[in-house]
Design a protein around this motif. Sequence first.
Motif, PDB file in Angstrom:
ATOM      1  N   TRP A  59      38.973  29.070  78.016  1.00 46.65           N
ATOM      2  CA  TRP A  59      37.936  29.018  77.194  1.00 46.65           C
ATOM      3  C   TRP A  59      36.996  27.927  77.047  1.00 46.65           C
ATOM      4  O   TRP A  59      35.860  28.152  76.925  1.00 46.65           O
ATOM      5  CB  TRP A  59      38.300  29.746  75.982  1.00 46.65           C
ATOM      6  CG  TRP A  59      39.024  31.136  76.023  1.00 46.65           C
ATOM      7  CD1 TRP A  59      40.322  31.318  76.048  1.00 46.65           C
ATOM      8  CD2 TRP A  59      38.382  32.449  75.971  1.00 46.65           C
ATOM      9  NE1 TRP A  59      40.353  32.691  76.027  1.00 46.65           N
ATOM     10  CE2 TRP A  59      39.210  33.372  76.302  1.00 46.65           C
ATOM     11  CE3 TRP A  59      36.855  32.674  76.423  1.00 46.65           C
ATOM     12  CZ2 TRP A  59      39.046  34.881  76.635  1.00 46.65           C
ATOM     13  CZ3 TRP A  59      36.595  34.100  76.599  1.00 46.65           C
ATOM     14  CH2 TRP A  59      37.484  35.018  76.412  1.00 46.65           C
ATOM     15  N   ARG A  60      37.615  26.887  77.392  1.00 51.07           N
ATOM     16  CA  ARG A  60      36.858  25.654  77.109  1.00 51.07           C
ATOM     17  C   ARG A  60      35.491  25.429  78.102  1.00 51.07           C
ATOM     18  O   ARG A  60      34.555  24.962  77.938  1.00 51.07           O
ATOM     19  CB  ARG A  60      37.653  24.411  77.215  1.00 51.07           C
ATOM     20  CG  ARG A  60      38.700  24.334  76.020  1.00 51.07           C
ATOM     21  CD  ARG A  60      39.535  23.299  76.148  1.00 51.07           C
ATOM     22  NE  ARG A  60      40.155  23.497  77.359  1.00 51.07           N
ATOM     23  CZ  ARG A  60      40.885  22.356  78.181  1.00 51.07           C
ATOM     24  NH1 ARG A  60      40.681  21.284  77.736  1.00 51.07           N
ATOM     25  NH2 ARG A  60      41.323  22.622  79.455  1.00 51.07           N
ATOM     26  N   ASN A  61      36.149  25.649  79.176  1.00 52.61           N
ATOM     27  CA  ASN A  61      35.099  25.642  80.473  1.00 52.61           C
ATOM     28  C   ASN A  61      35.068  26.610  81.561  1.00 52.61           C
ATOM     29  O   ASN A  61      34.760  26.424  82.318  1.00 52.61           O
ATOM     30  CB  ASN A  61      35.654  24.309  81.307  1.00 52.61           C
ATOM     31  CG  ASN A  61      36.921  24.183  81.627  1.00 52.61           C
ATOM     32  OD1 ASN A  61      37.699  25.492  82.047  1.00 52.61           O
ATOM     33  ND2 ASN A  61      37.630  22.825  81.639  1.00 52.61           N
ATOM     34  N   ASP A  62      35.660  27.726  81.168  1.00 55.32           N
ATOM     35  CA  ASP A  62      35.510  28.955  81.970  1.00 55.32           C
ATOM     36  C   ASP A  62      36.278  28.884  83.382  1.00 55.32           C
ATOM     37  O   ASP A  62      36.184  29.465  84.301  1.00 55.32           O
ATOM     38  CB  ASP A  62      34.275  29.538  82.176  1.00 55.32           C
ATOM     39  CG  ASP A  62      33.540  30.083  80.972  1.00 55.32           C
ATOM     40  OD1 ASP A  62      34.249  30.492  80.161  1.00 55.32           O
ATOM     41  OD2 ASP A  62      32.236  30.017  80.850  1.00 55.32           O
ATOM     42  N   HIS A  63      36.977  27.811  83.509  1.00 56.76           N
ATOM     43  CA  HIS A  63      38.184  27.941  84.506  1.00 56.76           C
ATOM     44  C   HIS A  63      39.189  28.758  84.734  1.00 56.76           C
ATOM     45  O   HIS A  63      39.745  28.984  83.530  1.00 56.76           O
ATOM     46  CB  HIS A  63      38.593  26.335  84.974  1.00 56.76           C
ATOM     47  CG  HIS A  63      37.690  25.235  85.345  1.00 56.76           C
ATOM     48  ND1 HIS A  63      37.106  24.302  84.336  1.00 56.76           N
ATOM     49  CD2 HIS A  63      37.064  25.017  86.485  1.00 56.76           C
ATOM     50  CE1 HIS A  63      36.033  23.607  85.033  1.00 56.76           C
ATOM     51  NE2 HIS A  63      35.984  24.028  86.317  1.00 56.76           N
TER      52      HIS A  63
END
Length: 199
Positions: free
Chosen positions: A12-16
């Motif tokens: 969720w931090r960077n959508d990876h």
Amino acid sequence: MSKNKPLTVLDWRNDHTLADSLYAKQDKQQICNQTRCQGSLMNIGAANRPLTKEKSLQQAKDFFRDYYDDAKNHGIPDKGEAERTREALTLLESNGTYDFTKDELTWGCQTAWRNAPRCPARMVWHKLRVFDCRHIDTPEQMYEAILDQIEFSINRGNIRPAISIFGKRKEGEHDPRVWNGLIMGYAAYQQEDGSIIGD
């Protein structure tokens, strides 16, 4: 869902995303499913039954094989794989237990988190701080160590992942125990009718 189909884990931090197939190798029944996380459900039943000697020996062999195969993710061991494995197996045969080195303990904790089949936060497994508290043997010392971990983890709002590892349980001894699965978290209790009270 097919047991062979990878799950997509979203950071969720960077959508990876991460394609995860480790869940298919789990050896314990998970309480969560694809649509509902029940990680806050309190485990109030009996747990931590001793492993059979055969299972303990196999897990030790597997651990040291994996530890030495993953050399890029830990420090340089003092002993070679064959020597360390033989030492651990000999202790298991004679005493029923053995102790990890600090590096083995750290690698084992980080790897267990990395391989947790249902934990989306595992993306930062290599940043897990392991507090080696195996020397602690009183409830008061345990309490202080937990407070230290909380202070480290909260970090003025910039949360850092951490785990405190206390000494192993000894048969026939009344050792200090933390009953919670997490130091802080939501709690829920399953009722006899299957309903859940809490978060």
